[in-house]
Design a protein around this motif. Structure first.
Motif, PDB file in Angstrom:
ATOM      1  N   UNK A  41       9.919  21.014 -10.279  1.00 54.44           N
ATOM      2  CA  UNK A  41       9.068  22.206 -10.352  1.00 54.44           C
ATOM      3  C   UNK A  41       8.228  22.392  -9.100  1.00 54.44           C
ATOM      4  N   UNK A  42       8.364  21.474  -8.137  1.00 55.67           N
ATOM      5  CA  UNK A  42       7.630  21.607  -6.893  1.00 55.67           C
ATOM      6  C   UNK A  42       6.261  20.975  -6.913  1.00 55.67           C
ATOM      7  N   UNK A  43       5.931  20.250  -7.991  1.00 54.46           N
ATOM      8  CA  UNK A  43       4.632  19.597  -8.043  1.00 54.46           C
ATOM      9  C   UNK A  43       4.767  18.187  -7.525  1.00 54.46           C
ATOM     10  N   UNK A  44       3.739  17.680  -6.880  1.00 52.15           N
ATOM     11  CA  UNK A  44       3.744  16.322  -6.379  1.00 52.15           C
ATOM     12  C   UNK A  44       3.764  15.364  -7.548  1.00 52.15           C
ATOM     13  N   UNK A  45       4.646  14.389  -7.496  1.00 52.66           N
ATOM     14  CA  UNK A  45       4.747  13.418  -8.583  1.00 52.66           C
ATOM     15  C   UNK A  45       3.851  12.225  -8.271  1.00 52.66           C
ATOM     16  N   UNK A  46       2.584  12.436  -8.249  1.00 53.20           N
ATOM     17  CA  UNK A  46       1.626  11.363  -7.994  1.00 53.20           C
ATOM     18  C   UNK A  46       1.474  11.095  -6.524  1.00 53.20           C
ATOM     19  N   UNK A  47       0.417  10.374  -6.141  1.00 53.34           N
ATOM     20  CA  UNK A  47       0.208  10.011  -4.746  1.00 53.34           C
ATOM     21  C   UNK A  47       0.803   8.657  -4.487  1.00 53.34           C
ATOM     22  N   UNK A  48       1.580   8.512  -3.438  1.00 52.46           N
ATOM     23  CA  UNK A  48       2.129   7.215  -3.099  1.00 52.46           C
ATOM     24  C   UNK A  48       3.638   7.220  -3.107  1.00 52.46           C
ATOM     25  N   UNK A  49       4.189   6.017  -3.137  1.00 54.93           N
ATOM     26  CA  UNK A  49       5.611   5.848  -2.934  1.00 54.93           C
ATOM     27  C   UNK A  49       6.385   5.832  -4.234  1.00 54.93           C
ATOM     28  N   UNK A  50       7.717   5.922  -4.091  1.00 54.14           N
ATOM     29  CA  UNK A  50       8.560   5.756  -5.269  1.00 54.14           C
ATOM     30  C   UNK A  50       8.395   4.333  -5.769  1.00 54.14           C
ATOM     31  N   UNK A  51       8.490   4.130  -7.080  1.00 55.42           N
ATOM     32  CA  UNK A  51       8.175   2.833  -7.657  1.00 55.42           C
ATOM     33  C   UNK A  51       9.320   2.325  -8.503  1.00 55.42           C
TER      34      UNK A  51
ATOM     35  N   UNK B 129      -1.758   0.728  -5.550  1.00 61.02           N
ATOM     36  CA  UNK B 129      -0.994   1.565  -6.478  1.00 61.02           C
ATOM     37  C   UNK B 129      -1.247   3.059  -6.257  1.00 61.02           C
ATOM     38  N   UNK B 130      -2.462   3.421  -5.913  1.00 59.24           N
ATOM     39  CA  UNK B 130      -2.826   4.822  -5.670  1.00 59.24           C
ATOM     40  C   UNK B 130      -3.683   4.899  -4.420  1.00 59.24           C
ATOM     41  N   UNK B 131      -3.432   5.922  -3.597  1.00 62.85           N
ATOM     42  CA  UNK B 131      -4.183   6.024  -2.355  1.00 62.85           C
ATOM     43  C   UNK B 131      -5.563   6.637  -2.542  1.00 62.85           C
ATOM     44  N   UNK B 132      -5.849   7.198  -3.735  1.00 64.29           N
ATOM     45  CA  UNK B 132      -7.151   7.810  -3.971  1.00 64.29           C
ATOM     46  C   UNK B 132      -7.309   8.096  -5.456  1.00 64.29           C
ATOM     47  N   UNK B 133      -8.549   8.340  -5.856  1.00 62.54           N
ATOM     48  CA  UNK B 133      -8.816   8.765  -7.242  1.00 62.54           C
ATOM     49  C   UNK B 133      -8.139  10.102  -7.513  1.00 62.54           C
ATOM     50  N   UNK B 134      -8.067  10.945  -6.501  1.00 64.29           N
ATOM     51  CA  UNK B 134      -7.419  12.247  -6.638  1.00 64.29           C
ATOM     52  C   UNK B 134      -5.953  12.092  -7.013  1.00 64.29           C
ATOM     53  N   UNK B 135      -5.303  11.065  -6.444  1.00 62.36           N
ATOM     54  CA  UNK B 135      -3.896  10.827  -6.767  1.00 62.36           C
ATOM     55  C   UNK B 135      -3.706  10.447  -8.227  1.00 62.36           C
ATOM     56  N   UNK B 136      -4.691   9.760  -8.790  1.00 63.89           N
ATOM     57  CA  UNK B 136      -4.581   9.347 -10.193  1.00 63.89           C
ATOM     58  C   UNK B 136      -4.647  10.557 -11.111  1.00 63.89           C
TER      59      UNK B 136
ATOM     60  N   UNK C  32       0.815  -1.207   0.000  1.00 64.17           N
ATOM     61  CA  UNK C  32       0.000   0.000   0.000  1.00 64.17           C
ATOM     62  C   UNK C  32       0.849   1.259   0.000  1.00 64.17           C
ATOM     63  N   UNK C  33       0.327   2.294  -0.640  1.00 62.23           N
ATOM     64  CA  UNK C  33       1.041   3.570  -0.711  1.00 62.23           C
ATOM     65  C   UNK C  33       0.902   4.309   0.599  1.00 62.23           C
ATOM     66  N   UNK C  34       1.910   5.113   0.974  1.00 60.59           N
ATOM     67  CA  UNK C  34       1.809   5.909   2.184  1.00 60.59           C
ATOM     68  C   UNK C  34       0.834   7.050   2.014  1.00 60.59           C
ATOM     69  N   UNK C  35       0.602   7.772   3.064  1.00 60.87           N
ATOM     70  CA  UNK C  35      -0.322   8.907   3.012  1.00 60.87           C
ATOM     71  C   UNK C  35       0.168   9.940   2.021  1.00 60.87           C
ATOM     72  N   UNK C  36      -0.760  10.745   1.541  1.00 62.10           N
ATOM     73  CA  UNK C  36      -0.480  11.775   0.553  1.00 62.10           C
ATOM     74  C   UNK C  36       0.632  12.695   0.999  1.00 62.10           C
ATOM     75  N   UNK C  37       1.351  13.211   0.038  1.00 59.91           N
ATOM     76  CA  UNK C  37       2.361  14.211   0.335  1.00 59.91           C
ATOM     77  C   UNK C  37       3.593  13.941  -0.457  1.00 59.91           C
ATOM     78  N   UNK C  38       3.965  12.690  -0.600  1.00 62.17           N
ATOM     79  CA  UNK C  38       5.051  12.077  -1.305  1.00 62.17           C
ATOM     80  C   UNK C  38       6.006  12.958  -2.081  1.00 62.17           C
ATOM     81  N   UNK C  39       6.537  12.359  -3.149  1.00 63.25           N
ATOM     82  CA  UNK C  39       7.586  12.995  -3.931  1.00 63.25           C
ATOM     83  C   UNK C  39       7.104  14.261  -4.602  1.00 63.25           C
ATOM     84  N   UNK C  40       8.039  15.177  -4.813  1.00 66.68           N
ATOM     85  CA  UNK C  40       7.755  16.340  -5.643  1.00 66.68           C
ATOM     86  C   UNK C  40       8.858  16.441  -6.675  1.00 66.68           C
ATOM     87  N   UNK C  41       8.502  16.901  -7.849  1.00 70.39           N
ATOM     88  CA  UNK C  41       9.500  17.017  -8.898  1.00 70.39           C
ATOM     89  C   UNK C  41      10.236  18.350  -8.779  1.00 70.39           C
TER      90      UNK C  41
END
Length: 258
Positions: free
Chosen positions: A40-50, A96-103, A29-38
Motif C-alpha cells: 500500500x506504499x506505507x513504510x513497514x516500520x523503521x529499520x531493516x528486514x528481520x 531494534x528501532x531507530x527511534x520512538x517514531x519508528x515504533x 543497529x537498524x539503518x537510517x529511516x526510509x526502509x521497506x514499504x508494503x
C-alpha cells in the motif's frame, strides 16, 4: 478527531505490562529511516528486514510500547520507559528501532494494513450491500478487540501525527477506507437494497464512529465476544430499536403526560 482521554471511569483495565517480555537476543543497529514499504506504499516500520526471531522481539517491543502510548500518550512516553518495560537498556532498544517514531509507525501501519486487507477481502467476496455491511461491521469490531491499544493510540495521536510527513499514510488510509465503505453504500442504494434517502457520507461516519468509540468501553473479556457485539449493533442498525407492529407508528403511540 478531537483528542480524548483514555482514562474514562468506564474503560476496562488495560492488560498489565510485563518486564523482560522481549525474547532474548540483540541484532545489529537498524539503518537510517526510509526502509521497506508494503504494497500500500506505507513504510513497514523503521529499520531493516528481520528474521523470525527478530520479528518476535520487535513485535514484543511494539506491544509494550503500545500500552504505554495508550496509557500515557505518545509524546509523554520516553524511550527509557519503553526499554524498562521490555526489560532492556535504552541502547539495546535502538538495535531494534531507530527511534520512538519508528515504533508508533510500525504499530499503526500494521493495524491499518490488517484492517484494510480484511475490508478488501469482504468486498471482493461480493454479495448484497447488507451482506457486505455485515462483514465490514464484524471486521471492524474484531479489529477493535485485536488492536485495542493501536486503535486508542490512533484516536489520541492522529491530529499530531498527520502533521508529520512520515505519517501522511494515515490520512490516505482513512480516505481509502471511506471510499470502500461509501461504494458499498452507494451501490446498495442504487440496487434498491438500501433506503434511497440515505446520505452515504453521513451514514458511513455514523457507522464508523459508533464502532470507533467502542474501544472506550468494550472489553473483549466481558460477556460479549466481538461477534456478539456486532450482532447487537447490526440488529439495531438494520431493524431499529422500536418494537415491530402497528404500535410503532407515531400516531398510535399513547399520549404522554405533561
Amino acid at each position: 478527531m478531537a483528542r480524548s482521554s483514555v482514562s474514562s471511569p468506564d474503560q476496562p483495565a488495560r492488560r498489565p505490562r510485563q518486564s523482560a517480555a522481549v525474547p532474548a537476543g540483540d541484532a545489529g543497529p537498524a539503518p537510517a529511516e526510509g526502509g521497506r514499504r508494503n504494497a500500500a506504499g506505507r513504510r513497514a516500520g523503521g529499520g531493516r528486514a528481520a528474521g523470525s526471531g527478530e520479528s518476535e522481539r520487535r513485535a514484543a517491543i511494539v506491544g509494550l510500547a503500545a500500552d504505554l502510548f495508550a496509557e500515557r500518550g505518545y509524546r509523554a512516553t520516553t524511550v527509557r520507559e519503553i526499554a524498562d518495560a521490555a526489560g532492556m537498556l535504552s541502547g539495546s532498544l535502538y538495535h531494534h528501532f531507530d527511534s520512538k517514531e519508528s515504533i508508533i509507525d510500525e504499530l499503526l501501519s500494521s493495524y491499518l494494513d490488517d484492517l484494510h486487507r480484511e475490508y478488501e477481502a469482504i468486498v471482493e467476496r461480493g454479495g448484497t450491500a447488507v451482506d457486505q455491511i455485515d462483514g465490514l461491521v464484524r471486521a471492524a469490531f474484531s479489529s477493535v478487540a485485536r488492536h485495542r491499544a493501536a486503535v486508542t493510540v490512533f484516536q489520541n495521536e492522529r491530529v499530531h501525527l498527520i502533521q508529520l510527513p512520515r505519517f501522511a499514510y494515515l490520512t490516505a488510509a482513512e480516505q481509502s477506507t471511506q471510499r470502500l465503505w461509501m461504494k458499498v453504500l452507494r451501490d446498495g442504494i442504487a440496487a434498491g437494497q438500501l433506503r434511497a434517502d440515505l446520505d452515504p457520507k453521513i451514514t458511513y461516519r455514523l457507522l464508523r464512529d459508533s464502532v470507533w468509540v467502542s474501544v472506550r468501553w468494550y472489553s473483549p473479556s466481558g460477556r460479549l465476544s466481538p461477534d456478539q457485539l456486532a450482532d447487537h449493533f447490526l440488529r439495531m442498525l438494520l431493524d431499529g430499536i422500536r418494537p415491530h407492529g402497528p404500535a410503532t407508528d407515531a400516531d398510535d403511540l399513547p399520549p404522554t403526560t405533561p
